[in-house]
Enzyme design. Structure first.
Site, PDB file in Angstrom:
ATOM      1  CB  CYS A   2      -0.650   3.514   0.963  1.00  0.00           C
ATOM      2  SG  CYS A   2       0.513   4.627   0.206  1.00  0.00           S
ATOM      3  NE  ARG A  27      -3.008  -2.461   0.542  1.00  0.00           N
ATOM      4  CZ  ARG A  27      -4.112  -2.447  -0.189  1.00  0.00           C
ATOM      5  NH1 ARG A  27      -4.896  -3.486  -0.209  1.00  0.00           N
ATOM      6  NH2 ARG A  27      -4.446  -1.391  -0.901  1.00  0.00           N
ATOM      7  CD1 TRP A  74       5.139   0.350  -2.201  1.00  0.00           C
ATOM      8  CD2 TRP A  74       4.407   1.833  -3.694  1.00  0.00           C
ATOM      9  NE1 TRP A  74       5.606  -0.031  -3.436  1.00  0.00           N
ATOM     10  CE2 TRP A  74       5.171   0.858  -4.372  1.00  0.00           C
ATOM     11  CE3 TRP A  74       3.836   2.864  -4.449  1.00  0.00           C
ATOM     12  CZ2 TRP A  74       5.385   0.885  -5.749  1.00  0.00           C
ATOM     13  CZ3 TRP A  74       4.055   2.893  -5.813  1.00  0.00           C
ATOM     14  CH2 TRP A  74       4.830   1.909  -6.446  1.00  0.00           C
ATOM     15  CG  ASN A 100      -4.153   3.914   1.302  1.00  0.00           C
ATOM     16  OD1 ASN A 100      -3.224   4.238   2.021  1.00  0.00           O
ATOM     17  ND2 ASN A 100      -4.748   2.741   1.351  1.00  0.00           N
ATOM     18  N   GLY A 101      -3.564   6.828  -1.969  1.00  0.00           N
ATOM     19  CA  GLY A 101      -3.935   7.433  -3.250  1.00  0.00           C
ATOM     20  C   GLY A 101      -2.978   8.556  -3.597  1.00  0.00           C
ATOM     21  CD  GLU A 488       0.951 -15.507 -14.982  1.00  0.00           C
ATOM     22  OE1 GLU A 488       0.982 -14.402 -15.535  1.00  0.00           O
ATOM     23  OE2 GLU A 488       0.868 -15.637 -13.740  1.00  0.00           O
ATOM     24  CE  LYS A 492       3.176 -14.827 -10.944  1.00  0.00           C
ATOM     25  NZ  LYS A 492       1.965 -14.515 -11.670  1.00  0.00           N
ATOM     26  CD  GLU A 495       4.706 -10.756 -10.286  1.00  0.00           C
ATOM     27  OE1 GLU A 495       4.027  -9.942  -9.672  1.00  0.00           O
ATOM     28  OE2 GLU A 495       4.301 -11.892 -10.571  1.00  0.00           O
ATOM     29  CG  HIS A 511      10.933 -13.505 -37.363  1.00  0.00           C
ATOM     30  ND1 HIS A 511      11.013 -13.303 -38.727  1.00  0.00           N
ATOM     31  CD2 HIS A 511      10.206 -14.638 -37.197  1.00  0.00           C
ATOM     32  CE1 HIS A 511      10.336 -14.252 -39.354  1.00  0.00           C
ATOM     33  NE2 HIS A 511       9.848 -15.088 -38.440  1.00  0.00           N
ATOM     34  CE  LYS A 608      -2.473 -10.515  -4.455  1.00  0.00           C
ATOM     35  NZ  LYS A 608      -1.990 -11.464  -5.482  1.00  0.00           N
TER      36      LYS A 608
HETATM   37  O1  M6R Z   1      -5.633  -7.252  -8.803  1.00  0.00           O
HETATM   38  P1  M6R Z   1      -5.398  -7.342 -10.277  1.00  0.00           P
HETATM   39  O2  M6R Z   1      -5.741  -8.703 -10.822  1.00  0.00           O
HETATM   40  O3  M6R Z   1      -6.107  -6.264 -11.057  1.00  0.00           O
HETATM   41  O4  M6R Z   1      -3.857  -7.125 -10.481  1.00  0.00           O
HETATM   42  C1  M6R Z   1      -3.313  -7.041 -11.766  1.00  0.00           C
HETATM   43  C2  M6R Z   1      -1.810  -7.127 -11.726  1.00  0.00           C
HETATM   44  O5  M6R Z   1      -1.276  -6.076 -10.979  1.00  0.00           O
HETATM   45  C3  M6R Z   1      -1.332  -8.444 -11.131  1.00  0.00           C
HETATM   46  O6  M6R Z   1      -1.844  -9.542 -11.817  1.00  0.00           O
HETATM   47  C4  M6R Z   1       0.210  -8.520 -11.139  1.00  0.00           C
HETATM   48  O7  M6R Z   1       0.682  -8.613 -12.450  1.00  0.00           O
HETATM   49  C5  M6R Z   1       0.643  -9.697 -10.279  1.00  0.00           C
HETATM   50  N1  M6R Z   1       1.599  -9.271  -9.312  1.00  0.00           N
HETATM   51  C6  M6R Z   1       1.201 -10.817 -11.055  1.00  0.00           C
HETATM   52  O8  M6R Z   1       1.664 -11.853 -10.273  1.00  0.00           O
END
Ligand code: M6R
Length: 613
Positions: A2, A27, A74, A100-101, A488, A492, A495, A511, A608
């Site tokens: 949110c 976000r 959200w 929010n929360g 990583e 990506k 996502e 394995h 985000k």
């Molecule tokens: O704001 P933060 O670095 O704590 O966020 C951590 C993860 O939520 C963040 O890195 C997430 O995995 C990304 N969307 C990756 O691209």
């Protein structure tokens, strides 16, 4: 997650609120709404769907109020719908609230309020808040200017969970009240106007001056004044912080998407991260740390704790710190660390990495280590974010605002900062030769140019993306430090392209996972450690034999020539190679997502900053 926006000033609030919400869209959300103080009471305009739909709501243009609150939701409690969208009113329509929360005890509070004659119109946890405020307001026999604030305070005392709350009321038509606990909220100060936001970039075009609330602090805003109160309603003083991000840093600057812009910003982002931390012919300079040899020698264990991409940065930092400083490092996922009773004491240094500085699990993991007397160090990109206020020490990545949900420049700046930190520790501890330190520093300073070169792989990567964008499964392989890059790269891709992908340490292939390799499957490998070239090549041969299409990102001369696509990236010291080799993989996921016509910057189901557990 949110998002919250608020405005109090002399201008019509509704357009400012909507434009703020548009800037919070990244976000992640499913519904949006605003509420303003009008001559005849509180207005509410809300619906499920995009923020821009608010422009079409009947009556929105008639709103004249100069005070308002706004929200992108959200969904957590209750599906996306108009009823569940924020703002929420109390039954008497006297208090309008966005939140929010998560209110963990909302069920009990709802029952309490129903027993006291209140009716609920949504399935949200939030709707208890305006009604609780009304409950306490109506019970308060004192009639003074703090009456609404006292009601908000009493309501907050009943809430369990996390919240950032904005309240407007017909009983206080020239003010707004905000409060936060474990959920982000910043206050932007303008001239005869003040702003509220969940994050700084959303209101950067209005102001660069900010107040940061601590947990359980209240602010009462008018257009030209802000008063701060602690949980007992004692007044507190706060410093105004000037944020040196400029508004254009939060714009697309001609790029089609924020993600592409942020990928291409990496050379400069990294220059900012290095900043003045590596002065020529002098020891590393970490102004805010000043760790002594005695202190660092007392540290017998380091934990690096983070989530997602930030955790992957930690995996790479571990290797450099262990090798240069000879201190064992464990990397932990924050949501695991906080629930597994880790062995932490006063001789432990816990490093928390968070781009946003607002990730709920990472903050909780930090609080846990503090309670066990560890020294805590936060690495964040956002000045004054929650994590930086909890940690004993903070160092900033200074990568500039990162808007795209998929983290790119924040990752590379986190990796480089961890490497500089490792060099700094090694210098203080004298744990490695001065030659090693000198070489590391030189390699770090050359990195921005190497990333510029790595970005030149863009066209070749786009071609490959055009060939594989319809794939259902992709494998990423790497050994040693390259395994971290594989993890990583795979994250990506998942996502933003929604392609299922797995990253494996190449030696693990036999394995189990090799059972999944069949004709035509795509296998992407990373090879940057000269000591492991032959080993990884053998694993690649095994998948080629089984019909895989292969792409290798490398800075080494490879012996085999039956790999389908080889992407050469500049050579650098092995500890730093993930910063260069990730660039083509970031581009690959970007171009695949574009080819599939997906929303690159706002992938489905993701937010985000993950401010709830
Ligand atoms: O704001 P933060 O670095 O704590 O966020 C951590 C993860 O939520 C963040 O890195 C997430 O995995 C990304 N969307 C990756 O691209």
């Amino acid at each position: 997650m949110c998002g919250i926006i608020g405005y109090i000033g002399t201008k019509k609030a509704s357009p400012i609120l909507i434009s703020g919400l548009l800037r919070l869209e990244y976000r992640g959300y499913d519904s949006a709404g605003i509420s303003t103080v009008e001559k005849d009471g509180l207005s509410i305009m809300k619906d499920k769907g995009r923020v821009k739909n608010l422009y079409n709501l009947k009556g929105i243009d008639d709103l004249q109020g100069t005070i308002g609150i706004a929200h992108t939701r959200w969904a957590t409690h209750g599906k996306p719908s108009k009823e569940n969208s924020h703002p929420h009113l109390d039954n008497s329509q006297s208090f309008s609230v966005v939140h929010n929360g998560i209110i963990e005890n909302y069920h009990d509070l709802r029952t309490f309020l129903i027993n006291n004659g209140y009716t609920f119109y949504s399935q949200t946890d939030t709707e208890v808040i305006p009604n609780l405020i009304h409950y306490y307001y109506s019970k308060d026999t004192k009639d003074d200017e703090l009456k609404v604030l006292r009601a908000v305070q009493s309501a907050c005392k009943d809430l369990k969970g996390s919240y950032a709350i904005e309240v407007i009321s017909k009983y206080m038509p020239n003010n707004m009240i905000v409060v936060r606990k474990d959920s982000p909220l910043v206050i932007g100060k303008g001239d005869e106007e003040n702003y509220i936001s969940s994050d700084i970039p959303a209101i950067l075009s209005f102001t660069t001056k900010f107040y940061l609330l601590n947990d359980n602090e209240f602010a009462v805003l008018s257009k030209d004044n802000i008063e701060f109160y602690d949980i007992s309603l004692n007044k507190v003083q706060k410093d105004l912080k000037n944020i040196d991000w400029n508004a254009s840093a939060a714009d697309k600057n001609g790029y089609e998407d924020y993600m592409l812009k942020e990928i291409f910003e990496q050379p400069n982002a990294i220059r900012e991260t290095i900043g003045s931390r590596l002065p020529e012919n002098e020891p590393c300079n970490f102004e805010d740390l000043n760790f002594t040899k005695e202190f660092l020698s007392s540290i017998n264990k380091i934990y690096i704790v983070a989530c997602g991409t930030a955790m992957h940065a930690g995996l790479t930092g571990k290797i450099t710190i262990e090798q240069l400083c000879n201190i064992p490092v464990t990397v932990d996922i924050a949501s695991e660390f906080r629930y597994r009773n880790p062995i932490v004491d006063k001789n432990t240094l816990c490093i928390y990495i968070s781009q946003s500085g607002e990730t709920a699990d990472t903050i909780a993991a930090l609080k846990l280590a503090k309670s066990k007397c560890a020294t805590t160090l936060a690495i964040s990109n956002v000045i004054g974010s929650s994590i930086t206020r909890e940690a004993d020490y903070t160092i900033y990545t200074h990568a500039g605002p990162e808007i795209a949900v998929a983290s790119t420049k924040a990752y590379t700046s986190q990796v480089i900062l961890l490497n500089i930190l490792a060099v700094y520790f090694a210098e203080v501890l004298q744990s490695t030769s001065s030659e090693n330190i000198k070489n590391m520093k030189k390699s770090i300073l050359e990195l921005p140019y190497k990333i510029e070169d790595a970005l030149k792989t863009s066209d070749a990567i786009k071609n490959f993306a055009n060939k594989i964008y319809n794939e259902k499964d992709v494998f990423f392989l790497g050994r040693g430090i390259d395994y971290n890059t594989a993890l990583e790269g795979s994250l990506k891709l998942k996502e933003i392209s929604y392609i299922h992908s797995e990253a494996y340490a190449a030696g693990e292939l036999k394995h189990g996972p090799i059972a999944l390799v069949e004709n035509g499957i795509t296998v992407i490998s990373i090879i940057t450690d000269k000591n492991l070239v032959e080993k990884t090549i053998s694993n690649i041969q095994e998948v080629i034999t089984r019909g895989a299409k292969t792409l290798v990102v490398t800075n080494q001369a490879l012996p085999s020539n039956n790999i389908d696509v080889v992407i050469d990236v500049p050579d650098t010291c092995v500890y730093l190679s993930p910063i260069v080799s990730i660039v083509p993989l970031q581009l690959l996921s970007y171009y695949i997502s574009k080819e599939k016509g997906l929303d690159v910057d706002k992938p489905r189901n993701l937010a985000k900053s993950v401010t709830v557990e």
